[in-house]
Design a protein around this motif. Structure first.
Motif, PDB file in Angstrom:
ATOM      1  N   ARG A  18      -4.033  67.350  50.007  1.00 33.17           N
ATOM      2  CA  ARG A  18      -3.997  66.347  48.943  1.00 33.17           C
ATOM      3  C   ARG A  18      -3.518  65.027  49.527  1.00 33.17           C
ATOM      4  N   TYR A  50      -1.211  61.988  50.395  1.00 38.52           N
ATOM      5  CA  TYR A  50       0.227  61.799  50.571  1.00 38.52           C
ATOM      6  C   TYR A  50       0.757  60.993  49.397  1.00 38.52           C
ATOM      7  N   ILE A  51       1.868  61.438  48.814  1.00 37.24           N
ATOM      8  CA  ILE A  51       2.522  60.737  47.718  1.00 37.24           C
ATOM      9  C   ILE A  51       3.894  60.305  48.222  1.00 37.24           C
ATOM     10  N   GLU A  52       4.005  59.022  48.477  1.00 33.31           N
ATOM     11  CA  GLU A  52       5.203  58.462  49.116  1.00 33.31           C
ATOM     12  C   GLU A  52       6.502  58.929  48.461  1.00 33.31           C
ATOM     13  N   CYS A  53       6.617  58.784  47.154  1.00 38.23           N
ATOM     14  CA  CYS A  53       7.878  59.103  46.475  1.00 38.23           C
ATOM     15  C   CYS A  53       8.165  60.602  46.441  1.00 38.23           C
ATOM     16  N   LYS A  54       7.159  61.409  46.689  1.00 40.23           N
ATOM     17  CA  LYS A  54       7.319  62.859  46.628  1.00 40.23           C
ATOM     18  C   LYS A  54       7.444  63.497  48.014  1.00 40.23           C
ATOM     19  N   ASP A  55       6.782  62.925  49.028  1.00 36.55           N
ATOM     20  CA  ASP A  55       6.630  63.595  50.322  1.00 36.55           C
ATOM     21  C   ASP A  55       7.482  63.034  51.458  1.00 36.55           C
TER      22      ASP A  55
END
Length: 165
Positions: free
Chosen positions: A4, A6-11
């Motif tokens: 998926r 990359y989600i900055e605030c999550k990963d």
């Protein structure tokens, strides 16, 4: 396994801890990203790679969402080749086939979704474990430049590897 965006605030908070020493860091990113990894610098490099090369960052996860790996991908429409950069596996999953699985999914995405004829990447031949992983999924050496990078008192080559459709 899933791939998926990359989600900055999550990963980011987990990925930043995957590199445990300065040499490993240099093997991963050729010191394009500062060590230790700082969010501002990481975000800046990701933005610049997106603007200059069209790179998009992705993560691989388990079915229940645990982070396994990270990589960037771009497709060059002039050469009709894709390129992987910044490939990294969570240390808890290294040596267990997860890197191969992630690469297989990423290659499938490159061929089926972006419709490229080939995908390539660069690896330091001194990064033996990574090179073996790439070979195991079908990448072959296209060109190696000797003494392409210096880390402290070491001189590393740069191996460009390719897999064709």
């Amino acid at each position: 396994m899933r791939i998926r965006p990359y989600i900055e605030c999550k990963d980011y908070d987990e990925i930043k801890n995957w590199i445990s020493d300065e040499r490993m860091h240099a093997m991963w990113c050729a010191n394009l990203i500062q060590y230790p990894i700082a969010k501002e610098n990481f975000d800046k490099i990701m933005r610049e790679a997106a603007e200059r090369f069209g790179d998009s960052p992705y993560v691989a996860t388990t079915e229940d969402g645990m982070l396994i790996g990270f990589f960037c991908y771009s497709a060059n429409l002039e050469t009709n080749e894709g390129m992987f950069k910044f490939v990294m596996i969570n240390p808890a999953y290294r040596g267990k086939g997860f890197g191969k699985n992630m690469l297989q999914l990423a290659i499938k995405y490159a061929f089926e979704i972006t419709n490229v004829d080939a995908v390539h990447l660069n690896v330091f031949p001194e990064n033996v474990q990574a090179k073996k992983c790439y070979e195991a999924v079908g990448f072959t050496e296209r060109k190696t430049d000797k003494d392409a990078f210096t880390y402290k008192n070491e001189s590393w080559g740069r191996c460009n590897m390719i897999i064709k459709r």
